[in-house]
Design a protein around this motif. Sequence first.
Motif, mmCIF file in Angstrom:
data_model
loop_
_atom_site.group_PDB
_atom_site.id
_atom_site.type_symbol
_atom_site.label_atom_id
_atom_site.label_comp_id
_atom_site.label_asym_id
_atom_site.label_seq_id
_atom_site.Cartn_x
_atom_site.Cartn_y
_atom_site.Cartn_z
ATOM 1 N N ILE A 183 -31.349 32.919 8.778
ATOM 2 C CA ILE A 183 -32.296 32.382 9.760
ATOM 3 C C ILE A 183 -33.721 32.783 9.369
ATOM 4 O O ILE A 183 -34.630 31.947 9.351
ATOM 5 N N ALA A 184 -33.909 34.061 9.037
ATOM 6 C CA ALA A 184 -35.240 34.553 8.661
ATOM 7 C C ALA A 184 -35.766 33.834 7.422
ATOM 8 O O ALA A 184 -36.941 33.441 7.372
ATOM 9 N N ARG A 185 -34.901 33.646 6.417
ATOM 10 C CA ARG A 185 -35.353 32.964 5.191
ATOM 11 C C ARG A 185 -35.665 31.503 5.449
ATOM 12 O O ARG A 185 -36.633 30.963 4.896
ATOM 13 N N CYS A 186 -34.881 30.829 6.277
ATOM 14 C CA CYS A 186 -35.177 29.431 6.627
ATOM 15 C C CYS A 186 -36.546 29.332 7.292
ATOM 16 O O CYS A 186 -37.377 28.499 6.909
ATOM 17 N N LEU A 187 -36.765 30.165 8.291
ATOM 18 C CA LEU A 187 -38.036 30.128 9.018
ATOM 19 C C LEU A 187 -39.203 30.490 8.112
ATOM 20 O O LEU A 187 -40.272 29.882 8.178
ATOM 21 N N ASP A 188 -39.011 31.475 7.230
ATOM 22 C CA ASP A 188 -40.065 31.883 6.311
ATOM 23 C C ASP A 188 -40.390 30.763 5.330
ATOM 24 O O ASP A 188 -41.559 30.471 5.071
ATOM 25 N N SER A 189 -39.356 30.100 4.801
ATOM 26 C CA SER A 189 -39.577 28.993 3.862
ATOM 27 C C SER A 189 -40.314 27.845 4.536
ATOM 28 O O SER A 189 -41.247 27.271 3.964
ATOM 29 N N GLY A 220 -44.745 28.144 15.621
ATOM 30 C CA GLY A 220 -43.786 29.144 16.097
ATOM 31 C C GLY A 220 -43.060 28.697 17.355
ATOM 32 O O GLY A 220 -41.844 28.904 17.484
ATOM 33 N N VAL A 221 -43.787 28.091 18.267
ATOM 34 C CA VAL A 221 -43.169 27.571 19.496
ATOM 35 C C VAL A 221 -42.137 26.508 19.129
ATOM 36 O O VAL A 221 -41.012 26.501 19.643
ATOM 37 N N HIS A 222 -42.519 25.622 18.210
ATOM 38 C CA HIS A 222 -41.585 24.577 17.773
ATOM 39 C C HIS A 222 -40.348 25.188 17.110
ATOM 40 O O HIS A 222 -39.213 24.789 17.399
ATOM 41 N N SER A 223 -40.548 26.135 16.218
ATOM 42 C CA SER A 223 -39.415 26.791 15.546
ATOM 43 C C SER A 223 -38.503 27.493 16.545
ATOM 44 O O SER A 223 -37.275 27.449 16.407
ATOM 45 N N ASP A 224 -39.101 28.143 17.548
ATOM 46 C CA ASP A 224 -38.290 28.775 18.604
ATOM 47 C C ASP A 224 -37.419 27.731 19.297
ATOM 48 O O ASP A 224 -36.221 27.957 19.511
ATOM 49 N N GLN A 225 -38.029 26.593 19.654
ATOM 50 C CA GLN A 225 -37.282 25.549 20.357
ATOM 51 C C GLN A 225 -36.140 25.015 19.512
ATOM 52 O O GLN A 225 -35.020 24.849 19.998
ATOM 53 N N VAL A 226 -36.399 24.758 18.224
ATOM 54 C CA VAL A 226 -35.360 24.235 17.339
ATOM 55 C C VAL A 226 -34.260 25.272 17.135
ATOM 56 O O VAL A 226 -33.072 24.969 17.228
ATOM 57 N N THR A 227 -34.649 26.512 16.864
ATOM 58 C CA THR A 227 -33.677 27.573 16.576
ATOM 59 C C THR A 227 -32.792 27.872 17.784
ATOM 60 O O THR A 227 -31.598 28.121 17.640
ATOM 61 N N LEU A 228 -33.367 27.832 18.968
ATOM 62 C CA LEU A 228 -32.636 28.212 20.178
ATOM 63 C C LEU A 228 -32.028 27.016 20.913
ATOM 64 O O LEU A 228 -31.455 27.179 21.993
ATOM 65 N N ASN A 229 -32.124 25.844 20.316
ATOM 66 C CA ASN A 229 -31.607 24.621 20.924
ATOM 67 C C ASN A 229 -30.125 24.783 21.267
ATOM 68 O O ASN A 229 -29.330 25.243 20.452
ATOM 69 N N GLY A 230 -29.788 24.441 22.512
ATOM 70 C CA GLY A 230 -28.397 24.495 22.944
ATOM 71 C C GLY A 230 -27.954 25.824 23.512
ATOM 72 O O GLY A 230 -26.828 25.939 23.996
ATOM 73 N N LEU A 231 -28.816 26.847 23.425
ATOM 74 C CA LEU A 231 -28.474 28.147 24.001
ATOM 75 C C LEU A 231 -28.952 28.213 25.451
ATOM 76 O O LEU A 231 -30.031 27.715 25.777
ATOM 77 N N THR A 232 -28.177 28.862 26.298
ATOM 78 C CA THR A 232 -28.589 29.042 27.685
ATOM 79 C C THR A 232 -29.583 30.200 27.765
ATOM 80 O O THR A 232 -29.699 30.998 26.830
ATOM 81 N N GLU A 233 -30.278 30.312 28.877
ATOM 82 C CA GLU A 233 -31.196 31.445 29.088
ATOM 83 C C GLU A 233 -30.450 32.766 28.974
ATOM 84 O O GLU A 233 -30.956 33.720 28.393
ATOM 85 N N ASP A 234 -29.243 32.825 29.538
ATOM 86 C CA ASP A 234 -28.450 34.060 29.448
ATOM 87 C C ASP A 234 -28.101 34.388 28.000
ATOM 88 O O ASP A 234 -28.164 35.553 27.591
#
Length: 167
Positions: A23-29, A117-131
């Motif tokens: 995940i870190a390498r994808c986001l960094d790239s 960063g906001v966009h990457s957060d949204q894409v990375t966390l897509n489908g996860l609940t708040e919990d």
Amino acid sequence: MNESNESLALDEPREVLREIGMIARCLDSISNVEFQHLNLSRGQYLYLYRICENPGIIPNQLAELIKVDRTTAARAITKLESDGFIVKQPALGNKKNKVLYPTAAGLEAWEFIRREGVHSDQVTLNGLTEDEIQTAIQLLRRMRHNIEVDWKFVKKGGRRSYMDNDE
């Protein structure tokens, strides 16, 4: 527990770190490509982001925040300063210490980096609940706290002793 289940159980901890690393390498790239037009060298966006979040931070605090050694941070700071993204100023009350501030160009670049960063957060966390997101944050913080002990020890010249985990 049969042999294949034992093998899976032993591999699971490594899988956690592999997934985190991927995940870190994808986001960094992605970031390195997305920020090329800003003329930021590899990884410099991390430094600029933290300086913009913490105007007046001293270089040692920045290195600690990003989890890099002081020499690596110093090189990145020098480059950001020479490229006009930040300025170093003497600290009030202690002229030996320098504090870091973003320039107008740094703040402009930071705004783009922040939106990415906001966009990457949204894409990375897509489908996860708040919990699920809160659980992930709690677990990742615990893992970071665990490894920070070794990181600080090694950073000060220590060498970890490795024991056979099969016993």
